[in-house]
Design a protein around this motif. Structure first.
Motif, PDB file in Angstrom:
ATOM      1  N   CYS B  96       5.760  -3.370   3.286  1.00 36.80           N
ATOM      2  CA  CYS B  96       5.279  -2.961   1.971  1.00 36.80           C
ATOM      3  C   CYS B  96       5.646  -1.516   1.683  1.00 36.80           C
ATOM      4  CB  CYS B  96       3.773  -3.154   1.861  1.00 36.80           C
ATOM      5  SG  CYS B  96       3.301  -4.863   2.133  1.00 36.80           S
ATOM      6  N   SER B  98       4.985   0.349  -0.864  1.00 32.22           N
ATOM      7  CA  SER B  98       3.999   1.197  -1.557  1.00 32.22           C
ATOM      8  C   SER B  98       2.829   1.594  -0.656  1.00 32.22           C
ATOM      9  CB  SER B  98       3.469   0.457  -2.783  1.00 32.22           C
ATOM     10  OG  SER B  98       3.045  -0.829  -2.388  1.00 32.22           O
ATOM     11  N   GLU B 237      -1.186   5.131  -8.467  1.00 30.08           N
ATOM     12  CA  GLU B 237      -0.395   4.190  -9.273  1.00 30.08           C
ATOM     13  C   GLU B 237       0.113   3.025  -8.420  1.00 30.08           C
ATOM     14  OE1 GLU B 237       0.414   7.672  -9.387  1.00 30.08           O
ATOM     15  OE2 GLU B 237      -1.127   7.680 -10.949  1.00 30.08           O
ATOM     16  N   ASP B 238       0.302   3.308  -7.104  1.00 30.41           N
ATOM     17  CA  ASP B 238       0.854   2.279  -6.221  1.00 30.41           C
ATOM     18  C   ASP B 238      -0.190   1.256  -5.786  1.00 30.41           C
ATOM     19  OD1 ASP B 238       3.490   2.992  -6.191  1.00 30.41           O
ATOM     20  OD2 ASP B 238       3.190   4.553  -4.686  1.00 30.41           O
ATOM     21  N   TYR B 240      -1.934  -0.969  -7.233  1.00 28.58           N
ATOM     22  CA  TYR B 240      -1.798  -2.317  -7.748  1.00 28.58           C
ATOM     23  C   TYR B 240      -0.598  -3.029  -7.114  1.00 28.58           C
ATOM     24  CZ  TYR B 240      -1.489  -6.148 -11.088  1.00 28.58           C
ATOM     25  OH  TYR B 240      -1.429  -7.384 -11.654  1.00 28.58           O
ATOM     26  N   THR B 241       0.525  -2.293  -7.033  1.00 27.28           N
ATOM     27  CA  THR B 241       1.724  -2.852  -6.401  1.00 27.28           C
ATOM     28  C   THR B 241       1.425  -3.197  -4.955  1.00 27.28           C
ATOM     29  OG1 THR B 241       2.623  -0.906  -7.494  1.00 27.28           O
ATOM     30  CG2 THR B 241       4.216  -2.447  -6.563  1.00 27.28           C
ATOM     31  N   LYS B 244      -0.378  -6.363  -4.604  1.00 28.39           N
ATOM     32  CA  LYS B 244       0.483  -7.525  -4.834  1.00 28.39           C
ATOM     33  C   LYS B 244       1.402  -7.792  -3.640  1.00 28.39           C
ATOM     34  CE  LYS B 244       3.106  -7.601  -8.444  1.00 28.39           C
ATOM     35  NZ  LYS B 244       3.630  -7.308  -9.787  1.00 28.39           N
ATOM     36  N   GLU B 245       2.007  -6.704  -3.138  1.00 27.85           N
ATOM     37  CA  GLU B 245       2.925  -6.827  -2.003  1.00 27.85           C
ATOM     38  C   GLU B 245       2.218  -7.413  -0.787  1.00 27.85           C
ATOM     39  OE1 GLU B 245       6.034  -3.140  -2.878  1.00 27.85           O
ATOM     40  OE2 GLU B 245       4.427  -2.902  -1.408  1.00 27.85           O
TER      41      GLU B 245
END
Lengths: 230, 409
Positions: B96, B98, B237-238, B240-241, B244-245
């Protein structure tokens, strides 16, 4: 040129449906340096006339030239400026600010024409001197006699070097002796400083100090004659 | 030209004439400004405390919990299924982009003994990265290394609460404590962190290598099993990413089909905390708004008194007009008077507000923070109130007819 030139001024008060003519096309002129008395019974229109003369009120119709300038159509603030510079008021009830020293009462008109604080004090003291009250500047009206209060009011009317003094029954609240003193002061200011004095009075003794007597009745001038006898 | 200094002097004089009345009128503003400052102080204090607790948790935090087991149709609740492993943690770290730090966590509450002292505390088996994930530092000693994790070394880092209970004033570094009778050497002490947002004492814990926890203390059903994986995203900001990752990666690793539910949960702690922080801020706003109602009432009090004052001083207004006061001379005099009332009231209100906040802190134990911003805001607002509520009486005064005013008894 006359200092006051009144041409056919009328004043109509509307009380509901009824219109009351307080002044009916009055014409009058007063020269610089005159000492005039306005007489007449209550309701004769002399108070209305004095209010218009003093720029406190506006005529319904007619013209008013003060020192050659038409003031009959001026706005509120312009009239205030005229009162400030050209007219000194002396009232029956003195109309001094309570809880305010004599000198500050005299300074009052200078508050509204941008005279500096330093100059104000000097001019107010000089004016108090002219009315014979030097040294009484720190007294409050309540600490002064009626005659003294009226002299403070006269000093206030002098302080902006107004060419005209309008006195509305200035001796109405004073005893005979004090009245005489106050009237002598007006005579002195009139003759020595060439100030035009116009006074309203009921009393013939008081009117006798003037040199011209104008009589009002029902909104008209009924007689206007120079006083012959002294 | 309008003469401001003289006007101010006149205003002060007329306010002095009615000391009692001026004082009572001011009191309305004093209470209003005081209430605004106090309430904002209470609100800011509360949100500040929330903020501190959030940052004590560590920032940009994600928590991965195993899913629930289902036994005969009875679902056992979150975290009962042993689905997370060291391998998952390592994969997240590797795959991942992020994510900055990953720390697995396997622990439980157990008794620890040092000398004649004992204490029950939470044992956290983890990796050195836990310190980065939680933004945690050491007050003394050194943290354990990757090597200690590989070797399942018997080293530990107790929190301050544990140190206080076991060691008293003794220096804990180098001492040996027994966890479930297994001797561990203290190599570092965790810095004091205080309460978590949920009110738990975060310092009541001992960090040990995750492998030591698996093999020597708790034992696991599957090798490499962990209870929780904590993840720090690279930035806010990361988050959320990263979520998901991680979800995608773990679904793949756990071989979960398209229509099957996840056997794990990713929780975004920071977002939850931010929500409570947000509600703290809304509370501050709400308290301030309620308090400003009292300031408004104070303003109406000023208006009331100014209207009385205008009526009482009709004759004075007439005299001033006769000697040449213009519309704005009169207006300004009354506006300045009302402004002086409200500003003096505001000044006392600041004192009252600061005193009130201190008192609440002392008596009720609420954290309060009086910010310069709230002071200037309340003071400025009191000035606005003075001008606003002074205007109508001043306007009324300036419209008087000089002849009527002079005749007024």
């Amino acid at each position: 040129m006359a200092i006051i030139e009144i041409r056919e001024i009328s004043k109509v008060y509307r009380l509901g449906e009824i219109a009351v003519n307080a002044l009916n096309a009055v014409t009058l002129s007063i020269e610089r340096g005159e000492f005039a008395a306005i007489m007449g019974p209550s309701g004769s229109g002399k108070s209305t006339f004095m209010n218009i003369l003093g720029c406190l009120d506006k005529p319904t119709s007619g013209g008013y030239l003060l020192e050659g300038a038409d003031v009959s159509g001026l706005k509120r603030d312009d009239l205030a400026a005229i009162r400030n510079k050209k007219i000194g008021f002396v009232f029956q009830g003195f109309n001094l600010l309570p809880r305010t020293s004599a000198i500050e009462n005299v300074e009052l008109p200078m508050l509204y024409n941008g005279v500096s604080i330093k100059e104000r004090r000097g001019r107010a003291e000089a004016a108090l001197g002219k009315v014979g009250l030097s040294g009484r500047g720190n007294h409050h009206p309540s600490q002064l006699s009626g005659g003294q209060q009226q002299r403070v009011a006269i000093a206030r009317s002098l302080v902006n070097d107004a060419p005209i003094i309008l006195a509305d029954e200035p001796t109405g609240n004073l005893d005979t002796k004090t009245s005489a003193e106050v009237m002598e002061l007006f005579v002195k200011l009139n003759t020595e400083s060439n100030i035009t004095v116009i006074l309203v009075t009921h009393e013939h003794d008081i009117a006798a100090y003037s040199r011209r007597i104008i009589k009002f009745l029902d909104g008209n001038i009924v007689s206007d004659e120079p006083k012959t006898k002294t | 030209m309008i003469n401001i200094p003289s006007t101010i002097k006149i205003s002060f004089r007329s306010l002095r004439v009615n000391k009692m009345r001026s004082g009572l009128t001011m009191l309305g503003i004093v209470i209003g400004v005081g209430a605004v400052i106090t309430m904002i102080a209470v609100g800011t204090g509360a949100s500040q405390r929330i903020e501190e607790q959030i940052s004590s948790m560590g920032s940009n935090l994600l928590m991965i919990l195993p899913g629930a087991t289902t036994a005969g149709g009875v679902r056992m609740g979150m975290g009962t299924q042993p689905t997370l492993s060291m391998g998952d943690a390592e994969a997240i770290q590797k795959e991942c982009a992020s994510v900055s730090y990953v720390a697995p966590n396997l622990g439980g509450v157990t008794q620890v003994i040092y000398g004649s002292q004992n204490w029950s505390t939470g044992i956290t088996g983890t990796t050195p990265d836990m310190l980065y994930v939680r933004d945690w530092t050491l007050s003394q000693g050194r943290p354990f290394a990757e090597e200690d994790v590989r070797n399942a070394s018997k080293v530990c880092m107790p929190g301050q609460t544990v140190v206080d209970n076991l060691f008293g004033n003794e220096n804990p570094i180098g001492q040996i404590i027994r966890i479930k009778n297994v001797p561990f050497t203290v190599i570092g002490v965790l810095d004091k962190k205080g309460q978590s947002p949920t009110g738990q004492d975060q310092d009541d814990t001992i960090f040990i290598p995750v492998t030591a926890a698996q093999k020597k203390i708790f034992g696991t059903a599957f090798p490499g099993m962990v209870r929780i994986i904590m993840v720090k995203a690279k930035s806010m900001e990361d988050l959320y990413t990263a979520e998901k990752e991680i979800t995608e990666l773990l679904r793949q690793r756990h071989r979960i089909g398209d229509r099957q539910d996840n056997d794990f949960t990713v929780r975004n702690l920071t977002q939850a905390m931010q929500a409570s922080e947000q509600s703290g801020k809304i509370m501050t706003l709400l308290l301030g708004a309620i308090a400003s109602v009292s300031l408004l009432v104070g303003g109406i009090g000023i208006m009331n008194i100014m209207l009385v004052s205008v009526t009482e001083r009709t004759r004075e207004i007439g005299i001033r007009m006769a000697v040449g006061a213009r519309t704005w001379d009169i207006r300004l005099q009354f506006i300045i008077e009302s402004l002086i009332l409200s500003l003096i009231g505001g000044a006392f209100g600041i004192i009252a507000g600061i005193a009130g906040s201190k008192m609440l802190s002392m008596l009720a134990g609420w954290p309060t923070i009086v910010s310069p911003l709230s002071i200037s805001l309340a003071f400025g607002f009191s000035g606005v109130v003075g001008i606003f509520f002074g205007f109508y009486p001043a306007y009324k005064a300036s419209l008087l007819d000089p002849i009527d005013a002079l005749r007024y008894e």
